[in-house]
Write a protein that holds these residues in place. Structure first.
Motif, PDB file in Angstrom:
ATOM      1  N   ARG A   1      18.848  10.974  -7.312  1.00 16.73           N
ATOM      2  CA  ARG A   1      17.449  11.343  -7.564  1.00 16.73           C
ATOM      3  C   ARG A   1      16.490  10.364  -6.898  1.00 16.73           C
ATOM      4  N   HIS A   2      16.621   9.089  -7.197  1.00 20.63           N
ATOM      5  CA  HIS A   2      15.763   8.072  -6.599  1.00 20.63           C
ATOM      6  C   HIS A   2      16.376   7.603  -5.290  1.00 20.63           C
ATOM      7  N   TYR A   3      15.589   6.905  -4.487  1.00 14.11           N
ATOM      8  CA  TYR A   3      16.110   6.438  -3.204  1.00 14.11           C
ATOM      9  C   TYR A   3      15.462   5.121  -2.817  1.00 14.11           C
ATOM     10  N   ARG A   4      16.132   4.428  -1.929  1.00 17.92           N
ATOM     11  CA  ARG A   4      15.621   3.195  -1.345  1.00 17.92           C
ATOM     12  C   ARG A   4      15.781   3.285   0.166  1.00 17.92           C
ATOM     13  N   MET A   5      14.825   2.727   0.880  1.00 15.46           N
ATOM     14  CA  MET A   5      14.896   2.573   2.330  1.00 15.46           C
ATOM     15  C   MET A   5      14.461   1.151   2.655  1.00 15.46           C
ATOM     16  N   ARG A   6      14.473   0.795   3.913  1.00 16.94           N
ATOM     17  CA  ARG A   6      14.005  -0.547   4.260  1.00 16.94           C
ATOM     18  C   ARG A   6      12.530  -0.689   3.912  1.00 16.94           C
ATOM     19  N   GLU A   7      12.220  -1.735   3.181  1.00 18.48           N
ATOM     20  CA  GLU A   7      10.837  -2.076   2.854  1.00 18.48           C
ATOM     21  C   GLU A   7      10.481  -3.457   3.377  1.00 18.48           C
TER      22      GLU A   7
ATOM     23  N   MET B   1       0.825  -1.204   0.000  1.00 20.45           N
ATOM     24  CA  MET B   1       0.000   0.000   0.000  1.00 20.45           C
ATOM     25  C   MET B   1       0.857   1.250   0.000  1.00 20.45           C
ATOM     26  N   ARG B   2       0.216   2.357  -0.299  1.00 17.08           N
ATOM     27  CA  ARG B   2       0.913   3.630  -0.352  1.00 17.08           C
ATOM     28  C   ARG B   2       1.592   3.927   0.982  1.00 17.08           C
ATOM     29  N   ALA B   3       2.853   4.327   0.907  1.00 14.72           N
ATOM     30  CA  ALA B   3       3.646   4.665   2.091  1.00 14.72           C
ATOM     31  C   ALA B   3       3.767   3.490   3.062  1.00 14.72           C
ATOM     32  N   GLY B   4       3.666   2.276   2.545  1.00 10.82           N
ATOM     33  CA  GLY B   4       3.772   1.107   3.411  1.00 10.82           C
ATOM     34  C   GLY B   4       5.113   1.023   4.113  1.00 10.82           C
ATOM     35  N   ALA B   5       6.207   1.402   3.431  1.00 12.01           N
ATOM     36  CA  ALA B   5       7.518   1.358   4.070  1.00 12.01           C
ATOM     37  C   ALA B   5       7.595   2.331   5.230  1.00 12.01           C
ATOM     38  N   GLU B   6       7.024   3.524   5.038  1.00 11.53           N
ATOM     39  CA  GLU B   6       7.049   4.512   6.114  1.00 11.53           C
ATOM     40  C   GLU B   6       6.163   4.087   7.283  1.00 11.53           C
ATOM     41  N   LYS B   7       5.075   3.412   7.003  1.00 10.09           N
ATOM     42  CA  LYS B   7       4.130   3.046   8.054  1.00 10.09           C
ATOM     43  C   LYS B   7       4.578   1.841   8.866  1.00 10.09           C
TER      44      LYS B   7
END
Length: 617
Positions: A437-443, A394-400
């Motif tokens: 420009r693009h980025y990755r974080m823990r998902e 879902m949208r912003a799932g990594a942040e949530k």
């Protein structure tokens, strides 16, 4: 004088200390909805924004969700002047020949969610919503519910919705196939982990759906079901166990951990405390339960959570579509009214009669294996170090779900520009870019373990990049250790806690090698590089990214990551401004011994429960 958005909050100014205050709060929350009921009473449409389901289902959501509060109100003897409106809506919404018909269920459908509130109301108030209906309306309502319940429901907390509908049908004397009920009750057992904890389906996430759905509905069932005493007792015993842990998702002021999906349901998070009272389960002393319940409502009464007409907005601490899910319609926030379940209880019930007891959490870290968290209480805040959860669907799932740290006071931020790496808020995150420009974080997580008060996770921002992260509580601070192995150079940004940003750029801040500090009139947030000299930046994040503060400033550390192996050590903290915060800032923690951490996990580490489900693609 200018408009104060907090004043539109129907709970604003309510002391919320007594049963009468809570009853008034519910009435004040419902009244702004009245102009938006359709002529036939079956639909409530609050704005033009869409959810992934059809408009008729969204209108049903606006109609049904207030019943979670109105039904307990009436069951407890409270007056409500609009039951005729609801009876008219039930009759017209289930009449295939009426223009306000809700539409037929033909599979997994949002209508199945909303019908649970109707089943609950039929169970609790048949004399108000069933008995007065003409026979044709009764037949239509019964047929509609029986048709909807024959289909599969989503493989998560939704399974309780059929059970609640069945309670209503049974109360009203409608025949139905009981085997469906028994099937779902059995399948719900598959989500139970132990120690009072469930997961919300066979997924790697354990969030607020455990208290405000799994336990909430289970406690209702334990109170209202007939002939299932053993299961009722089991649900209540699990709730007793769960209360010992979930209290640590609340802070001393009543705020709750901002974490996971569906946060637009807001004070539904306090529904668990009310459900304990409803089911007569004194999991903690009644004064403690009442304190958690009332402080939570009071916390929300101070937030600008409603539009100018008093209708609850989609958002969390303020109106904000960035943080919403695709299943949020304008009526979605009214699941918050689940918090009003204890209005079904009389004034002399021990819950209402008890003296409210202040929170007393202490300062020792609290490890929670099942959600993969270590909780740290501090003034007006609870922080969760977190590893093992994920939701990439879902949208912003990594942040949530997948940040390193979450908080009740400072919440978290969602990113709004996925192609603007240098503009990322990245609070509670280690983010990487290989192109600027693009980025990755823990998902997602390859592994997640807990040992004593420490957490470990192995994750891969790209298939060829490995990151191991250890999280360690350190009084008001916490420490993050990252071991990064990459075949190519990267750039990394790591963020601390986001705090509210002052108007006119009046904040004070420190940007220097190895350190970033942000100070506002109310809070201090800091991040330190314990083993190097990454550049410090107190970053003014894009507006409306954080869930509580619409404008924030986030201390960050930024620097290049060379090909090969790199070790980063970070300390972060945020506290209300004052002597305690200043003292913490002057006494940061020391870098930990990585070999000792590895030895601890080799000796005592166990898997976080949240990750013990195969990842689905």
């Amino acid at each position: 004088m200018t408009y104060d958005p907090v004043s539109a909050n129907p709970l604003h100014g309510n002391p919320l200390k007594t049963r009468a205050d809570v009853e008034k709060g519910l009435r004040d929350l419902f009244t702004p909805l009245l102009p938006y009921f359709s002529e036939g009473g079956a639909r409530v449409r609050l704005d033009g924004a869409a959810a992934h389901f059809d408009r008729a289902a969204a209108d049903l959501e606006g109609f049904a969700r207030p019943l979670w509060g109105l039904t307990p109100l009436a069951a407890g003897g409270g007056a409500f002047d609009h039951w005729e409106l609801y009876r008219r809506g039930l009759a017209n919404g289930t009449d295939p020949d009426h223009p306000e018909y809700w539409g037929q269920v033909n599979g997994i459908d949002q209508r199945q969610v909303e019908l649970a509130a109707i089943g609950f109301t039929m169970k609790m108030l048949p004399h108000l919503v069933w008995d007065p209906l003409p026979q044709r309306a009764k037949d239509n309502l019964a047929a509609y519910l029986k048709h909807a319940r024959q289909f599969d429901y989503a493989d998560n907390n939704w399974k309780f919705f059929r059970i609640l509908v069945d309670l209503g049908l049974e109360q009203c004397g409608v025949d139905f196939d009981r085997s469906y009920t028994d099937k779902f009750l059995a399948e719900l057992e598959g989500f139970y982990l132990g120690d009072g904890w469930y997961r919300d389906g066979n997924v790697r996430r354990i969030d607020h759906y455990i208290p405000f759905a799994m336990h909430f509905y289970g406690l209702i069932y334990s109170k209202l079901a007939r002939g299932d005493a053993a299961r009722a007792a089991e649900y209540q015993e699990r709730a007793r166990l769960f209360a010992q842990d979930i209290q640590h998702w609340f802070d001393e002021d009543g705020g709750t951990l901002a974490f996971g999906r569906s946060l637009t349901y807001r004070f539904a998070c306090g529904g668990f405390w009310g459900a304990l009272a409803f089911a007569d389960v004194e999991a903690l002393p009644w004064g403690v339960i009442k304190g958690h319940f009332l402080r939570h409502l009071r916390w929300w009464s101070k937030r600008p959570i409603a539009n100018r007409d008093g209708v609850l907005s989609i958002g969390y601490g303020y109106p904000n579509l960035f943080m919403s899910e695709s299943y949020n319609s304008a009526g979605s926030p009214y699941w918050a009214l689940k918090a009003f379940l204890p209005l079904a209880l009389p004034e002399d019930h021990p819950f209402w009669a008890a003296e409210e007891v202040a929170a007393d959490f202490g300062s020792r870290p609290v490890p929670l294996r099942h959600p993969g968290m270590v909780m740290q209480h501090s003034p007006g805040n609870v922080v969760a170090l977190s590893s093992g959860q994920q939701n990439w669907e879902m949208r912003a799932g990594a942040e949530k779900y997948a940040k390193l740290v979450y908080s009740s006071r400072y919440a978290f931020s969602v990113e709004v520009a996925e192609r603007a790496y240098h503009l990322g808020a990245f609070d509670g995150v280690l983010a990487f870019s290989d192109d600027g420009r693009h980025y990755r974080m823990r998902e997602t997580n390859e592994a997640a373990r807990i040992a004593e008060n420490c957490l470990y996770a192995h994750w891969k921002p790209w298939s060829d990049v490995d990151v191991e992260t250890w999280l360690v509580p350190a009084n008001h601070w916490h420490i993050r250790v990252h071991r990064i192995r990459t075949p190519r150079p990267l750039h990394a940004t790591e963020g601390g806690f986001a705090i509210a940003r002052a108007d006119l750029n009046a904040d004070t801040y420190i940007d220097e090698p190895g350190r970033a500090v942000a100070r506002s009139a109310t809070d201090i947030s800091a991040i330190l590089d314990l083993g190097g000299t990454r550049a410090g930046r107190a970053f003014r994040a894009l507006p409306n990214t954080n869930l509580i503060a619409a404008k924030t400033i986030v201390p960050q550390l930024r620097g290049d990551i060379a090909a090969g192996e790199t070790l980063l050590m970070t300390a972060a903290m945020a506290l209300p401004a004052g002597n305690e915060a200043e003292a913490a800032l002057q006494h940061p923690p020391h870098a930990p011994d990585l070999a000792a951490l590895e030895a601890l996990f080799a000796r005592e580490g166990v898997d976080v429960s949240a990750i013990l489900v195969p990842e689905r693609f």
